[in-house]
Design a protein around this motif. Structure first.
Motif, PDB file in Angstrom:
ATOM      1  N   LEU A 103       0.840  -1.207   0.000  1.00 30.17           N
ATOM      2  CA  LEU A 103       0.000   0.000   0.000  1.00 30.17           C
ATOM      3  C   LEU A 103       0.871   1.253   0.000  1.00 30.17           C
ATOM      4  N   ALA A 104       1.922   1.225   0.835  1.00 32.05           N
ATOM      5  CA  ALA A 104       2.830   2.380   0.896  1.00 32.05           C
ATOM      6  C   ALA A 104       3.453   2.635  -0.478  1.00 32.05           C
ATOM      7  N   GLY A 105       3.801   1.555  -1.177  1.00 35.36           N
ATOM      8  CA  GLY A 105       4.360   1.696  -2.522  1.00 35.36           C
ATOM      9  C   GLY A 105       3.386   2.412  -3.449  1.00 35.36           C
ATOM     10  N   LEU A 106       2.101   2.046  -3.349  1.00 36.18           N
ATOM     11  CA  LEU A 106       1.088   2.689  -4.196  1.00 36.18           C
ATOM     12  C   LEU A 106       0.987   4.180  -3.895  1.00 36.18           C
ATOM     13  N   VAL A 107       1.060   4.521  -2.601  1.00 35.59           N
ATOM     14  CA  VAL A 107       0.961   5.935  -2.213  1.00 35.59           C
ATOM     15  C   VAL A 107       2.162   6.702  -2.766  1.00 35.59           C
ATOM     16  N   PHE A 108       3.353   6.127  -2.611  1.00 35.15           N
ATOM     17  CA  PHE A 108       4.553   6.833  -3.074  1.00 35.15           C
ATOM     18  C   PHE A 108       4.562   6.982  -4.607  1.00 35.15           C
ATOM     19  N   VAL A 109       4.094   5.950  -5.316  1.00 34.94           N
ATOM     20  CA  VAL A 109       4.004   6.054  -6.780  1.00 34.94           C
ATOM     21  C   VAL A 109       3.063   7.204  -7.162  1.00 34.94           C
ATOM     22  N   SER A 110       2.021   7.397  -6.350  1.00 37.42           N
ATOM     23  CA  SER A 110       1.026   8.437  -6.646  1.00 37.42           C
ATOM     24  C   SER A 110       1.572   9.847  -6.465  1.00 37.42           C
ATOM     25  N   LEU A 111       2.737   9.984  -5.873  1.00 33.41           N
ATOM     26  CA  LEU A 111       3.328  11.319  -5.683  1.00 33.41           C
ATOM     27  C   LEU A 111       3.548  12.038  -7.011  1.00 33.41           C
ATOM     28  N   ILE A 112       3.660  11.267  -8.078  1.00 35.35           N
ATOM     29  CA  ILE A 112       3.876  11.876  -9.398  1.00 35.35           C
ATOM     30  C   ILE A 112       2.686  12.766  -9.790  1.00 35.35           C
ATOM     31  N   VAL A 113       1.497  12.454  -9.297  1.00 34.37           N
ATOM     32  CA  VAL A 113       0.295  13.204  -9.706  1.00 34.37           C
ATOM     33  C   VAL A 113       0.292  14.634  -9.148  1.00 34.37           C
ATOM     34  N   PRO A 114       0.456  14.833  -7.823  1.00 32.32           N
ATOM     35  CA  PRO A 114       0.488  16.222  -7.352  1.00 32.32           C
ATOM     36  C   PRO A 114       1.647  17.026  -7.939  1.00 32.32           C
ATOM     37  N   VAL A 115       2.762  16.343  -8.205  1.00 28.55           N
ATOM     38  CA  VAL A 115       3.899  17.053  -8.791  1.00 28.55           C
ATOM     39  C   VAL A 115       3.550  17.474 -10.227  1.00 28.55           C
ATOM     40  N   ALA A 116       2.974  16.538 -10.995  1.00 25.69           N
ATOM     41  CA  ALA A 116       2.639  16.834 -12.396  1.00 25.69           C
ATOM     42  C   ALA A 116       1.560  17.910 -12.506  1.00 25.69           C
ATOM     43  N   TRP A 117       0.602  17.920 -11.592  1.00 24.82           N
ATOM     44  CA  TRP A 117      -0.503  18.878 -11.669  1.00 24.82           C
ATOM     45  C   TRP A 117      -0.265  20.125 -10.813  1.00 24.82           C
ATOM     46  N   GLY A 118       0.898  20.235 -10.204  1.00 29.94           N
ATOM     47  CA  GLY A 118       1.214  21.418  -9.407  1.00 29.94           C
ATOM     48  C   GLY A 118       0.441  21.512  -8.101  1.00 29.94           C
ATOM     49  N   GLU A 119      -0.043  20.360  -7.611  1.00 27.97           N
ATOM     50  CA  GLU A 119      -0.764  20.377  -6.325  1.00 27.97           C
ATOM     51  C   GLU A 119       0.232  20.046  -5.210  1.00 27.97           C
ATOM     52  N   TYR A 120       1.202  20.944  -5.023  1.00 27.34           N
ATOM     53  CA  TYR A 120       2.311  20.636  -4.109  1.00 27.34           C
ATOM     54  C   TYR A 120       1.851  20.499  -2.652  1.00 27.34           C
ATOM     55  N   TYR A 121       0.723  21.138  -2.332  1.00 26.33           N
ATOM     56  CA  TYR A 121       0.220  21.032  -0.958  1.00 26.33           C
ATOM     57  C   TYR A 121      -0.169  19.595  -0.610  1.00 26.33           C
ATOM     58  N   ALA A 122      -0.417  18.772  -1.643  1.00 28.03           N
ATOM     59  CA  ALA A 122      -0.815  17.383  -1.384  1.00 28.03           C
ATOM     60  C   ALA A 122       0.390  16.470  -1.147  1.00 28.03           C
ATOM     61  N   VAL A 123       1.594  16.969  -1.486  1.00 30.16           N
ATOM     62  CA  VAL A 123       2.784  16.112  -1.372  1.00 30.16           C
ATOM     63  C   VAL A 123       3.043  15.675   0.085  1.00 30.16           C
ATOM     64  N   PRO A 124       3.082  16.620   1.048  1.00 31.08           N
ATOM     65  CA  PRO A 124       3.329  16.165   2.434  1.00 31.08           C
ATOM     66  C   PRO A 124       2.267  15.183   2.924  1.00 31.08           C
ATOM     67  N   ALA A 125       1.029  15.428   2.530  1.00 27.76           N
ATOM     68  CA  ALA A 125      -0.055  14.523   2.960  1.00 27.76           C
ATOM     69  C   ALA A 125       0.178  13.110   2.422  1.00 27.76           C
ATOM     70  N   LEU A 126       0.607  13.037   1.172  1.00 31.11           N
ATOM     71  CA  LEU A 126       0.860  11.708   0.584  1.00 31.11           C
ATOM     72  C   LEU A 126       2.092  11.058   1.207  1.00 31.11           C
ATOM     73  N   VAL A 127       3.112  11.860   1.478  1.00 27.66           N
ATOM     74  CA  VAL A 127       4.334  11.294   2.078  1.00 27.66           C
ATOM     75  C   VAL A 127       3.998  10.686   3.447  1.00 27.66           C
TER      76      VAL A 127
END
Lengths: 516, 66
Positions: free
Chosen positions: A19-43
């Motif tokens: 599950l953690a792997g899936l969350v970390f892979v998903s980090l590409i989405v906030p970075v690609a869409w400029g939703e940087y505020y979501a990065v700490p939440a995903l981490v």
């Protein structure tokens, strides 16, 4: 019990790491869409299950391989944990926007996202995603950050095939009790002698079909982000959407037509896909379940269209055909994409009672075992019908006659056949018991006069069948908290086909001294 | 260059229906999605995408009927 706890702990740890792997892979989405505020939440959402998973796998490294009891308890508790930890992205992103720290440049809070500041709503969304249900606590999907749109999609895509199947494909070693775990996640079909090869082949086929689905949807006019999300959730027969109003938002017959084969692909068992890709096309009609998928969907759609036409729900025959066929395919494949909404035509909740109950029948039966679909499964319905036929015709044979039963090409003796009939009857019985329990709870907690009985039956069948179609009952405000809790249970048992959850609850109650 | 010799791809290709054409379609899938995400809807991307989908279904039928 100590050994049991260690085995379960070790395998839960593996699932949490996946599950953690899936969350970390998903980090590409906030970075690609400029939703940087979501990065700490995903981490943080990934770090918690990763840390816990590593602790569990390290502490119980030497635990024994899982047996049947372990397998069922791992499946039941694992899915619950995955749903719980999988709710963290919803919860943390919603709270990040709610608290709006100065340095994070968060957007304005919306009512849709604010609903996820309630942990129960976040858990509901996560459970709905991983079980491939598609009922949602989202008021307007378009108002969600792309990060959460993606997380909903990914949870359904992974959940469609199975969290344990994913874990086995990535982390498990051959011969480490993988078969037991695989079977406890409502799967039994094997493509190769090795279970690890089987699950990797399943993922191989699933990924190929995902690209075909995405590109098909884009070709018929869906925007690329929508095509990626709907291709994934459609194939996984999940049904989450990124638009407000599901597929009705496009009001496009071409998109609806393209989604029908995508949903049907998801409702056919993976071993049959494998054989078809190997050039063995005749399995489309020689395999009992695949044949029944076609007959079930075809007959059901025809009956539903007949009801809609005769009741005058739609003004034109083309409207009946368009909405009737799509909605029945969506129900029977347990996808949950919706085109019948008030904005463009007539909402499901306004359909006549007999049309809604036809949809309920489709959702309860479901599609093929070994696919991504939910419901009781066609093979069990076929087995039960064979059982009834066998029992009735038995009277006409002498007592000494030795009879065999043929189910899906297998010739079974009396004892084996009785075991198959018993298994199908028990699951069928339990399915209706918990369907009844859900209906009872909803009737108790919903405001009187707000919804009809057929609306309530429809909604519970949709939750337990992991479908996701809604008559309007499910929502952050419209569904009271006890109803949400009941639906969480319905979705959980529906995905695991009930027995593993009951086994786990029994083990916990025995352990707690509450049941002997 | 054989992409199957690249370890992660080679391992992954081991588990499909053991047909190089499906393997190629699987590897081309992300590239096509990336292309249309970058270029948008143009006659070229539409042609490539439609070609991919039509080829997939045609090849399944071809394998089943030959």
């Amino acid at each position: 019990m100590k050994g049991t706890g260690e085995t379960i702990g070790r395998d839960l740890g593996r699932m949490l790491q996946a599950l953690a792997g899936l969350v970390f892979v998903s980090l590409i989405v906030p970075v690609a869409w400029g939703e940087y505020y979501a990065v700490p939440a995903l981490v943080v959402s990934g770090a918690i299950p990763l840390a816990l998973g590593r602790i569990l796998t390290s502490a119980f490294r030497d635990a024994s391989d899982p047996g049947k009891l372990h397998g069922m308890m791992i499946a039941a508790s694992g899915w619950l944990c995955i749903a719980a930890f999988g709710s963290l992205p919803f919860l943390l992103v919603a709270w990040m926007v709610e608290l709006s720290p100065a340095a994070m440049h968060t957007p304005a809070q919306t009512a849709t996202l604010a609903a996820f500041t309630d942990p129960l709503n976040a858990l509901f969304e996560s459970m709905s995603g991983f079980t491939g249900t598609g009922l949602t606590m989202t008021g307007n999907e378009e108002a969600l950050p792309r990060t959460l749109q993606w997380w909903r999609t990914l949870s359904e895509w992974v959940g469609g095939v199975g969290v344990i199947v994913l874990t086995t494909a990535i982390l498990a070693r051959p011969g480490s009790g993988s078969l037991t775990l695989y079977e406890s996640e409502a799967r039994s079909e094997k493509i190769h002698p090795s279970i690890v090869s089987t699950v990797r082949t399943i993922w191989w086929i699933f990924i190929l079909f995902t690209f075909v689905s995405i590109l098909l949807l884009w070709t018929v006019g869906m925007p690329i982000w929508d095509a990626i999300n709907h291709g994934m959730t459609g194939l996984a027969t999940g049904g989450f959407s990124v638009t407000d109003g599901s597929i009705a938002a496009y009001d496009s017959a071409a998109i609806e037509l393209a989604l029908i084969p995508v949903m049907l692909l998801g409702s056919i068992a993976f071993p049959i896909h494998y054989l078809i890709l190997r050039g063995d096309l005749k399995n489309l009609y020689t395999d009992l379940q695949t044949r029944w998928v076609i007959v079930h969907v075809g007959t059901g759609a025809l009956v539903l269209c007949g009801f809609l036409y005769s009741s005058g729900t739609y003004e034109s025959a083309s409207g009946v055909l368009r909405y009737g066929v799509f909605q029945f395919v969506s129900a029977a494949t347990c996808t949950g994409f919706q085109t019948a909404v008030d904005a463009t035509n007539v909402a499901l909740g306004q359909w006549p009672a007999h049309a809604q109950l036809t949809m309920v029948l489709g959702m309860v039966i479901g599609a093929a075992a070994g696919s991504t679909a939910g419901g009781i499964k066609l093979i069990r319905v076929a087995t039960l019908m064979k059982g009834v036929q066998h029992r009735v015709s038995d009277v006409f044979y002498p007592a000494t006659a030795v009879r065999r039963v043929k189910i899906n090409g297998r010739r079974l003796g009396e004892e084996a056949a009785a075991r198959e009939f018993e298994e199908a009857a028990i699951i069928g019985f339990l399915w209706f018991v918990f369907l009844g329990a859900g209906i009872f709870v909803l009737l108790l907690v919903l405001p009187p006069g707000g919804y009809t009985l057929q609306n309530v039956i429809f909604e519970v069948a949709s939750a337990q069948g992991n479908v996701g179609l809604s008559t309007g009952i499910t929502g952050p405000d419209s569904l009271p908290r006890p109803g949400k809790a009941m639906f969480l249970f319905n979705m959980w048992i529906g995905r695991l086909e009930i027995v593993p959850v009951l086994v786990t609850l029994r083990a916990i109650l025995v352990r707690g001294g509450m049941y002997r | 260059m054989n992409p199957g010799r690249f370890p992660p791809i080679g391992t992954f290709l081991e588990f499909g229906p053991e047909d190089p054409v499906f393997g190629l379609l699987l590897l081309a899938g992300p590239a096509v999605v990336a292309l249309i995400a970058a270029s948008g809807r143009t006659p070229l991307t539409l042609g490539i995408t439609a070609g991919y989908v039509v080829f997939f279904f045609s090849y399944v039928l071809y394998r089943g009927t030959r």
